[in-house]
Design a protein around this motif. Structure first.
Motif, PDB file in Angstrom:
ATOM      1  N   PRO A 101       0.817  -1.222   0.000  1.00 60.49           N
ATOM      2  CA  PRO A 101       0.000   0.000   0.000  1.00 60.49           C
ATOM      3  C   PRO A 101       0.851   1.273   0.000  1.00 60.49           C
ATOM      4  CG  PRO A 101      -0.274  -1.186   2.070  1.00 60.49           C
ATOM      5  CD  PRO A 101       0.548  -2.038   1.176  1.00 60.49           C
ATOM      6  N   LEU A 102       2.004   1.223   0.647  1.00 65.44           N
ATOM      7  CA  LEU A 102       2.880   2.390   0.639  1.00 65.44           C
ATOM      8  C   LEU A 102       3.386   2.687  -0.773  1.00 65.44           C
ATOM      9  CD1 LEU A 102       4.952   1.719   3.871  1.00 65.44           C
ATOM     10  CD2 LEU A 102       3.094   3.349   3.545  1.00 65.44           C
ATOM     11  N   SER A 103       3.757   1.632  -1.494  1.00 63.40           N
ATOM     12  CA  SER A 103       4.245   1.848  -2.860  1.00 63.40           C
ATOM     13  C   SER A 103       3.120   2.312  -3.784  1.00 63.40           C
ATOM     14  CB  SER A 103       4.912   0.583  -3.404  1.00 63.40           C
ATOM     15  OG  SER A 103       3.972  -0.429  -3.627  1.00 63.40           O
ATOM     16  N   ILE A 104       1.903   1.845  -3.548  1.00 65.57           N
ATOM     17  CA  ILE A 104       0.780   2.303  -4.372  1.00 65.57           C
ATOM     18  C   ILE A 104       0.555   3.796  -4.161  1.00 65.57           C
ATOM     19  CG2 ILE A 104      -1.722   2.171  -4.677  1.00 65.57           C
ATOM     20  CD1 ILE A 104      -1.525  -0.829  -4.190  1.00 65.57           C
ATOM     21  N   ILE A 105       0.603   4.250  -2.919  1.00 64.35           N
ATOM     22  CA  ILE A 105       0.363   5.668  -2.628  1.00 64.35           C
ATOM     23  C   ILE A 105       1.503   6.538  -3.158  1.00 64.35           C
ATOM     24  CG2 ILE A 105       0.151   7.348  -0.761  1.00 64.35           C
ATOM     25  CD1 ILE A 105      -1.292   5.116   0.842  1.00 64.35           C
ATOM     26  N   ILE A 106       2.737   6.179  -2.841  1.00 59.76           N
ATOM     27  CA  ILE A 106       3.880   6.998  -3.246  1.00 59.76           C
ATOM     28  C   ILE A 106       4.039   7.012  -4.769  1.00 59.76           C
ATOM     29  CG2 ILE A 106       6.391   7.184  -3.137  1.00 59.76           C
ATOM     30  CD1 ILE A 106       6.139   6.119  -0.232  1.00 59.76           C
ATOM     31  N   CYS A 107       3.977   5.832  -5.379  1.00 56.55           N
ATOM     32  CA  CYS A 107       4.126   5.769  -6.837  1.00 56.55           C
ATOM     33  C   CYS A 107       2.933   6.407  -7.542  1.00 56.55           C
ATOM     34  CB  CYS A 107       4.307   4.325  -7.283  1.00 56.55           C
ATOM     35  SG  CYS A 107       5.880   3.629  -6.770  1.00 56.55           S
ATOM     36  N   GLY A 108       1.760   6.353  -6.921  1.00 59.21           N
ATOM     37  CA  GLY A 108       0.598   7.018  -7.506  1.00 59.21           C
ATOM     38  C   GLY A 108       0.769   8.519  -7.559  1.00 59.21           C
ATOM     39  N   ILE A 109       1.294   9.094  -6.484  1.00 56.64           N
ATOM     40  CA  ILE A 109       1.524  10.543  -6.454  1.00 56.64           C
ATOM     41  C   ILE A 109       2.556  10.944  -7.506  1.00 56.64           C
ATOM     42  CG2 ILE A 109       2.463  12.416  -5.048  1.00 56.64           C
ATOM     43  CD1 ILE A 109       1.197  10.970  -2.603  1.00 56.64           C
ATOM     44  N   ILE A 110       3.651  10.197  -7.562  1.00 54.10           N
ATOM     45  CA  ILE A 110       4.700  10.507  -8.545  1.00 54.10           C
ATOM     46  C   ILE A 110       4.180  10.317  -9.967  1.00 54.10           C
ATOM     47  CG2 ILE A 110       6.970   9.812  -9.399  1.00 54.10           C
ATOM     48  CD1 ILE A 110       7.642   9.040  -6.483  1.00 54.10           C
ATOM     49  N   SER A 111       3.401   9.270 -10.169  1.00 55.47           N
ATOM     50  CA  SER A 111       2.871   8.983 -11.498  1.00 55.47           C
ATOM     51  C   SER A 111       1.889  10.060 -11.958  1.00 55.47           C
ATOM     52  CB  SER A 111       2.195   7.615 -11.499  1.00 55.47           C
ATOM     53  OG  SER A 111       1.588   7.360 -12.726  1.00 55.47           O
ATOM     54  N   TRP A 112       1.024  10.517 -11.070  1.00 59.82           N
ATOM     55  CA  TRP A 112       0.071  11.555 -11.449  1.00 59.82           C
ATOM     56  C   TRP A 112       0.778  12.867 -11.750  1.00 59.82           C
ATOM     57  CZ3 TRP A 112      -4.395  10.761 -13.382  1.00 59.82           C
ATOM     58  CH2 TRP A 112      -5.158   9.652 -12.997  1.00 59.82           C
ATOM     59  N   ARG A 113       1.840  13.172 -11.000  1.00 60.74           N
ATOM     60  CA  ARG A 113       2.607  14.395 -11.295  1.00 60.74           C
ATOM     61  C   ARG A 113       3.255  14.288 -12.679  1.00 60.74           C
ATOM     62  NH1 ARG A 113       3.996  18.116  -7.221  1.00 60.74           N
ATOM     63  NH2 ARG A 113       5.811  18.598  -8.519  1.00 60.74           N
ATOM     64  N   ALA A 114       3.818  13.127 -12.988  1.00 62.15           N
ATOM     65  CA  ALA A 114       4.428  12.933 -14.307  1.00 62.15           C
ATOM     66  C   ALA A 114       3.361  12.957 -15.401  1.00 62.15           C
ATOM     67  CB  ALA A 114       5.197  11.617 -14.340  1.00 62.15           C
ATOM     68  N   TYR A 115       2.175  12.442 -15.088  1.00 66.01           N
ATOM     69  CA  TYR A 115       1.085  12.433 -16.064  1.00 66.01           C
ATOM     70  C   TYR A 115       0.664  13.856 -16.410  1.00 66.01           C
ATOM     71  CZ  TYR A 115      -3.411  11.304 -18.177  1.00 66.01           C
ATOM     72  OH  TYR A 115      -4.468  11.202 -19.045  1.00 66.01           O
ATOM     73  N   TYR A 116       0.557  14.698 -15.402  1.00 66.16           N
ATOM     74  CA  TYR A 116       0.155  16.088 -15.672  1.00 66.16           C
ATOM     75  C   TYR A 116       1.252  16.891 -16.364  1.00 66.16           C
ATOM     76  CZ  TYR A 116      -4.190  15.471 -13.196  1.00 66.16           C
ATOM     77  OH  TYR A 116      -5.431  15.040 -12.822  1.00 66.16           O
ATOM     78  N   GLN A 117       2.493  16.418 -16.257  1.00 66.28           N
ATOM     79  CA  GLN A 117       3.587  17.062 -16.995  1.00 66.28           C
ATOM     80  C   GLN A 117       3.760  16.441 -18.381  1.00 66.28           C
ATOM     81  OE1 GLN A 117       6.916  16.680 -14.370  1.00 66.28           O
ATOM     82  NE2 GLN A 117       6.156  18.254 -12.976  1.00 66.28           N
ATOM     83  N   MET A 118       2.844  15.546 -18.729  1.00 62.45           N
ATOM     84  CA  MET A 118       2.791  14.879 -20.024  1.00 62.45           C
ATOM     85  C   MET A 118       4.002  14.003 -20.297  1.00 62.45           C
ATOM     86  SD  MET A 118       1.086  17.695 -22.468  1.00 62.45           S
ATOM     87  CE  MET A 118      -0.390  18.543 -22.002  1.00 62.45           C
ATOM     88  N   ASP A 119       4.565  13.435 -19.251  1.00 66.87           N
ATOM     89  CA  ASP A 119       5.654  12.466 -19.380  1.00 66.87           C
ATOM     90  C   ASP A 119       5.057  11.075 -19.141  1.00 66.87           C
ATOM     91  OD1 ASP A 119       8.039  11.205 -19.612  1.00 66.87           O
ATOM     92  OD2 ASP A 119       8.969  12.123 -17.848  1.00 66.87           O
ATOM     93  N   TYR A 120       4.333  10.573 -20.129  1.00 65.31           N
ATOM     94  CA  TYR A 120       3.559   9.350 -19.982  1.00 65.31           C
ATOM     95  C   TYR A 120       4.434   8.118 -19.837  1.00 65.31           C
ATOM     96  CZ  TYR A 120       0.017  12.582 -21.618  1.00 65.31           C
ATOM     97  OH  TYR A 120      -0.796  13.664 -21.750  1.00 65.31           O
ATOM     98  N   SER A 121       5.573   8.102 -20.458  1.00 66.67           N
ATOM     99  CA  SER A 121       6.472   6.957 -20.355  1.00 66.67           C
ATOM    100  C   SER A 121       6.988   6.804 -18.926  1.00 66.67           C
ATOM    101  CB  SER A 121       7.636   7.122 -21.321  1.00 66.67           C
ATOM    102  OG  SER A 121       8.563   6.080 -21.162  1.00 66.67           O
TER     103      SER A 121
END
Length: 94
Positions: A49-69
């Motif tokens: 669950p910790l990795s889901i939360i932390i990686c989710g936050i990082i992933s959403w930030r990268a998604y909004y910066q349009m770095d989909y890869s």
């Protein structure tokens, strides 16, 4: 890639609640005996669950910066952790 990242993150959010329940009940595996494999299993269960939360936050930030890869690669970390947890649970008695 954009839709894959969205779907993957939504699935990870759905899996978050059961993974929290698994992490809460993970100390119960030490009732019978204590081995290194059980420690690895409990640690992986708590880290999910910790990795889901932390990686989710990082992933959403990268998604909004349009770095989909990068967002996809970060979103795959909890998936790998989940497969590792399943592997440890299946081989716990060995």
């Amino acid at each position: 890639m954009k839709t894959i990242v969205l779907i993957l993150n939504i699935l990870l959010i759905i899996v978050l609640i059961p993974s929290i329940m698994i992490a809460i009940t993970s100390p119960m595996i030490f009732a019978a005996k204590e081995t290194n494999r059980l420690w690895w299993t409990a640690g992986t269960a708590v880290a999910l669950p910790l990795s889901i939360i932390i990686c989710g936050i990082i992933s959403w930030r990268a998604y909004y910066q349009m770095d989909y890869s990068f967002a996809f690669k970060i979103s795959m970390i909890p998936v790998f952790n989940g497969f590792l947890l399943i592997y440890f649970m299946l081989t716990m008695d060995q």
